[in-house]
Design a protein around this motif. Structure first.
Motif, PDB file in Angstrom:
ATOM      1  N   GLU A   3     -15.164  -4.178   5.551  1.00 40.61           N
ATOM      2  CA  GLU A   3     -15.898  -3.235   4.806  1.00 40.61           C
ATOM      3  C   GLU A   3     -16.098  -3.648   3.300  1.00 40.61           C
ATOM      4  N   ARG A   5     -13.973  -5.607   1.775  1.00 39.55           N
ATOM      5  CA  ARG A   5     -12.654  -5.596   0.957  1.00 39.55           C
ATOM      6  C   ARG A   5     -11.634  -6.940   1.585  1.00 39.55           C
ATOM      7  N   ARG A  41      -7.342   2.462   6.210  1.00 43.13           N
ATOM      8  CA  ARG A  41      -7.821   3.822   5.495  1.00 43.13           C
ATOM      9  C   ARG A  41      -7.228   4.100   4.311  1.00 43.13           C
ATOM     10  N   ALA A  44      -6.785   1.150   1.647  1.00 36.63           N
ATOM     11  CA  ALA A  44      -8.106   1.499   0.785  1.00 36.63           C
ATOM     12  C   ALA A  44      -8.372   2.576   0.000  1.00 36.63           C
ATOM     13  N   ARG A  45      -7.899   3.590   0.213  1.00 39.76           N
ATOM     14  CA  ARG A  45      -7.877   4.983  -0.685  1.00 39.76           C
ATOM     15  C   ARG A  45      -7.049   4.819  -1.904  1.00 39.76           C
ATOM     16  N   LEU A  47      -5.962   1.936  -2.981  1.00 40.42           N
ATOM     17  CA  LEU A  47      -6.546   0.908  -3.838  1.00 40.42           C
ATOM     18  C   LEU A  47      -7.159   1.140  -4.830  1.00 40.42           C
ATOM     19  N   ASP A  48      -8.342   2.326  -4.262  1.00 36.21           N
ATOM     20  CA  ASP A  48      -9.298   2.877  -5.049  1.00 36.21           C
ATOM     21  C   ASP A  48      -8.650   3.600  -6.181  1.00 36.21           C
ATOM     22  N   VAL A  49      -7.663   4.339  -5.750  1.00 35.78           N
ATOM     23  CA  VAL A  49      -6.992   5.242  -6.888  1.00 35.78           C
ATOM     24  C   VAL A  49      -6.263   4.301  -7.710  1.00 35.78           C
ATOM     25  N   ARG A  51      -6.891   1.366  -8.771  1.00 36.73           N
ATOM     26  CA  ARG A  51      -7.775   0.625  -9.744  1.00 36.73           C
ATOM     27  C   ARG A  51      -8.379   1.643 -10.657  1.00 36.73           C
ATOM     28  N   HIS A  52      -8.547   2.838 -10.222  1.00 37.31           N
ATOM     29  CA  HIS A  52      -9.154   3.986 -11.121  1.00 37.31           C
ATOM     30  C   HIS A  52      -8.173   4.158 -12.275  1.00 37.31           C
TER      31      HIS A  52
END
Length: 58
Positions: A3, A5, A41, A44-45, A47-49, A51-52
């Motif tokens: 996806e 990544r 999943r 990935a979540r 990682l998003d958090v 990075r934010h």
């Protein structure tokens, strides 16, 4: 790539000196193949958090 990544299965986590500056690495515990989709999943979540929030490292 999964996806869009970079994703992989490794026998051990990387050492801090093995990752570049500004890199964020998220790890999951060892699991049987049937559980990998759900763990991906979650990672990935995370990682998003991370990075934010401006996090980096392991």
């Amino acid at each position: 790539m999964v996806e869009g990544r970079l994703a992989g299965l490794c026998p051990r986590p990387p050492a801090p000196e093995e990752i570049g500056p500004g890199t964020l690495v998220v790890l999951a515990p060892a699991a049987p193949p049937a559980e990998l989709r759900a763990l991906y999943r979650l990672c990935a979540r995370a990682l998003d958090v991370g990075r934010h929030q401006g996090r980096e490292g392991l």
